[in-house]
Design a protein around this motif. Structure first.
Motif, PDB file in Angstrom:
ATOM      1  N   LEU A   1       0.825  -1.210   0.000  1.00 42.10           N
ATOM      2  CA  LEU A   1       0.000   0.000   0.000  1.00 42.10           C
ATOM      3  C   LEU A   1       0.859   1.259   0.000  1.00 42.10           C
ATOM      4  CD1 LEU A   1      -2.771  -1.105   2.539  1.00 42.10           C
ATOM      5  CD2 LEU A   1      -3.022  -0.831   0.062  1.00 42.10           C
ATOM      6  N   LEU A   2       1.916   1.262   0.808  1.00 43.26           N
ATOM      7  CA  LEU A   2       2.799   2.432   0.850  1.00 43.26           C
ATOM      8  C   LEU A   2       3.476   2.666  -0.500  1.00 43.26           C
ATOM      9  CD1 LEU A   2       4.479   1.951   4.350  1.00 43.26           C
ATOM     10  CD2 LEU A   2       2.831   3.717   3.709  1.00 43.26           C
ATOM     11  N   LEU A   3       3.925   1.584  -1.120  1.00 50.09           N
ATOM     12  CA  LEU A   3       4.626   1.722  -2.393  1.00 50.09           C
ATOM     13  C   LEU A   3       3.656   2.028  -3.532  1.00 50.09           C
ATOM     14  CD1 LEU A   3       7.367  -1.050  -2.119  1.00 50.09           C
ATOM     15  CD2 LEU A   3       7.538   1.408  -1.666  1.00 50.09           C
ATOM     16  N   ALA A   4       2.403   1.600  -3.428  1.00 48.56           N
ATOM     17  CA  ALA A   4       1.403   1.970  -4.432  1.00 48.56           C
ATOM     18  C   ALA A   4       1.162   3.476  -4.407  1.00 48.56           C
ATOM     19  CB  ALA A   4       0.103   1.214  -4.191  1.00 48.56           C
ATOM     20  N   PHE A   5       1.100   4.037  -3.207  1.00 46.65           N
ATOM     21  CA  PHE A   5       0.975   5.498  -3.078  1.00 46.65           C
ATOM     22  C   PHE A   5       2.174   6.190  -3.718  1.00 46.65           C
ATOM     23  CE2 PHE A   5       1.944   9.461  -0.948  1.00 46.65           C
ATOM     24  CZ  PHE A   5       0.719  10.119  -0.923  1.00 46.65           C
TER      25      PHE A   5
ATOM     26  N   ARG B   1      -8.799 -10.504  -0.374  1.00 49.97           N
ATOM     27  CA  ARG B   1      -8.254 -10.046  -1.656  1.00 49.97           C
ATOM     28  C   ARG B   1      -9.000  -8.813  -2.155  1.00 49.97           C
ATOM     29  NH1 ARG B   1      -5.326 -13.332  -5.042  1.00 49.97           N
ATOM     30  NH2 ARG B   1      -6.620 -12.760  -6.831  1.00 49.97           N
ATOM     31  N   LEU B   2     -10.297  -8.771  -1.942  1.00 50.45           N
ATOM     32  CA  LEU B   2     -11.095  -7.623  -2.355  1.00 50.45           C
ATOM     33  C   LEU B   2     -10.610  -6.354  -1.658  1.00 50.45           C
ATOM     34  CD1 LEU B   2     -13.621  -6.823  -4.044  1.00 50.45           C
ATOM     35  CD2 LEU B   2     -14.967  -7.161  -1.966  1.00 50.45           C
ATOM     36  N   ARG B   3     -10.375  -6.448  -0.348  1.00 53.83           N
ATOM     37  CA  ARG B   3      -9.877  -5.285   0.391  1.00 53.83           C
ATOM     38  C   ARG B   3      -8.476  -4.898  -0.044  1.00 53.83           C
ATOM     39  NH1 ARG B   3     -12.929  -7.699   4.694  1.00 53.83           N
ATOM     40  NH2 ARG B   3     -11.152  -9.022   5.233  1.00 53.83           N
ATOM     41  N   LEU B   4      -7.630  -5.897  -0.321  1.00 52.11           N
ATOM     42  CA  LEU B   4      -6.263  -5.613  -0.743  1.00 52.11           C
ATOM     43  C   LEU B   4      -6.245  -4.875  -2.069  1.00 52.11           C
ATOM     44  CD1 LEU B   4      -3.179  -5.884  -0.691  1.00 52.11           C
ATOM     45  CD2 LEU B   4      -3.452  -8.172  -1.692  1.00 52.11           C
TER      46      LEU B   4
ATOM     47  N   ALA C   1      -6.887   2.389  -4.533  1.00 55.30           N
ATOM     48  CA  ALA C   1      -7.161   3.662  -3.868  1.00 55.30           C
ATOM     49  C   ALA C   1      -5.867   4.404  -3.537  1.00 55.30           C
ATOM     50  CB  ALA C   1      -7.976   3.414  -2.597  1.00 55.30           C
ATOM     51  N   MET C   2      -4.854   3.679  -3.035  1.00 54.48           N
ATOM     52  CA  MET C   2      -3.591   4.329  -2.688  1.00 54.48           C
ATOM     53  C   MET C   2      -2.878   4.860  -3.922  1.00 54.48           C
ATOM     54  SD  MET C   2      -3.204   4.455   0.575  1.00 54.48           S
ATOM     55  CE  MET C   2      -1.458   4.585   0.978  1.00 54.48           C
ATOM     56  N   PHE C   3      -2.959   4.122  -5.043  1.00 53.58           N
ATOM     57  CA  PHE C   3      -2.356   4.607  -6.285  1.00 53.58           C
ATOM     58  C   PHE C   3      -3.060   5.882  -6.737  1.00 53.58           C
ATOM     59  CE2 PHE C   3      -1.490   4.793 -10.799  1.00 53.58           C
ATOM     60  CZ  PHE C   3      -0.173   4.351 -10.902  1.00 53.58           C
TER      61      PHE C   3
END
Length: 270
Positions: free
Chosen positions: A22-26, A193-196, A202-204
């Motif tokens: 999530l951090l790296l997607a942001f 998986r849906l939440r992931l 969303a983070m991207f």
């Protein structure tokens, strides 16, 4: 400190993979959107460059062909650099297995933030500015980190697979299981998986919004906070490995020192 070590360490869990992803997607969303504002090219995914390579080969526009080849090569070089660094860390049993490529990414982002406006005008043999090649290298570097740590289950620099998997899980969630269907034949969504996948998308997106605004109103220097986040992720495990890294450095220096010459001549001992 201990939690940061685990995020980039060799012991992986579902939670650490998810948080780091999530951090790296942001980060990828911010760099991709901001990079487009300064170079008019998206560099976090290579689909468009492959299409450009094919189209311009047919059209005979060799300048754009060179640009696509150079960008693809830069992205693959970043991924290859991650493979070398991660396997080296594994070979030497370091705590920070995935810290070295993130440290390299942070350093290059710091340089980009300080001198990015200058590199935008630097031409290369591939007919695209050095800025484009640097951004593609960074995204290849980062994407390979997440790919290796999650066994290719998480991607952060491109969202096509993420959005596809998100759609699949949504379809499963909306599927109507008729009454009388055997439980083992029920179609059920994997909510984890849906939440992931929803979180990654969303983070991207949020990263893209922040990156676009940052580059528009602040400029290249906006990447400095992003680089500091990567430093925060990479330095704690490397600090834990400091003694082993020091030993490896000393050993390398010893191996490269010329050996003492053997005595020879009439005065030499037996």
């Amino acid at each position: 400190m201990r939690h940061l070590i685990h995020l980039t360490g060799h012991h992986r869990t579902v939670t650490t993979n998810r948080v780091l992803g999530l951090l790296l997607a942001f980060n990828a969303g911010a760099v991709n959107a901001g990079g487009f504002l300064v170079a008019q090219m998206y560099t976090s995914h290579m689909t468009g460059f492959l299409s450009s390579l094919a189209d311009n080969l047919v059209l005979g526009n060799m300048k754009l062909v060179l640009g696509a080849v150079g960008t693809l090569w830069a992205f693959m070089s970043g991924a290859g650099s991650t493979a070398i660094l991660v396997n080296w860390a594994r070979h030497h049993q370091l705590h920070g297995t995935y810290a070295l490529p993130l440290l390299l990414e942070a350093i290059l982002m710091l340089l980009f933030g300080l001198v990015g406006a200058i590199t935008l005008g630097w031409r290369t043999p591939f007919a695209v500015p050095l800025t484009v090649l640097l951004l593609a290298y960074l995204m290849g570097l980062q994407n390979a980190v997440v790919t290796k740590m999650s066994s290719a289950q998480i991607r952060t620099t491109h969202m096509t697979g993420v959005v596809t998997d998100l759609g699949i899980e949504m379809g499963k969630m909306l599927y109507w299981n008729r009454s009388g269907t055997a439980p083992e034949r029920y179609v059920k969504a994997n909510r984890d998986r849906l939440r992931l996948f929803a979180g990654l998308a969303a983070m991207f997106l949020v990263g893209g919004l922040v990156g676009a605004a940052g580059f528009k109103y602040v400029g290249f220097i906006f990447v400095l906070p992003l680089a500091l986040v990567l430093l925060t992720l990479s330095l704690p495990p490397l600090w834990a490995d400091r003694n082993k890294l020091r030993q490896l450095l000393l050993q390398r220096r010893t191996d490269h020192q010329p050996g003492d010459a053997s005595p020879s001549g009439p005065d030499a001992g037996p």
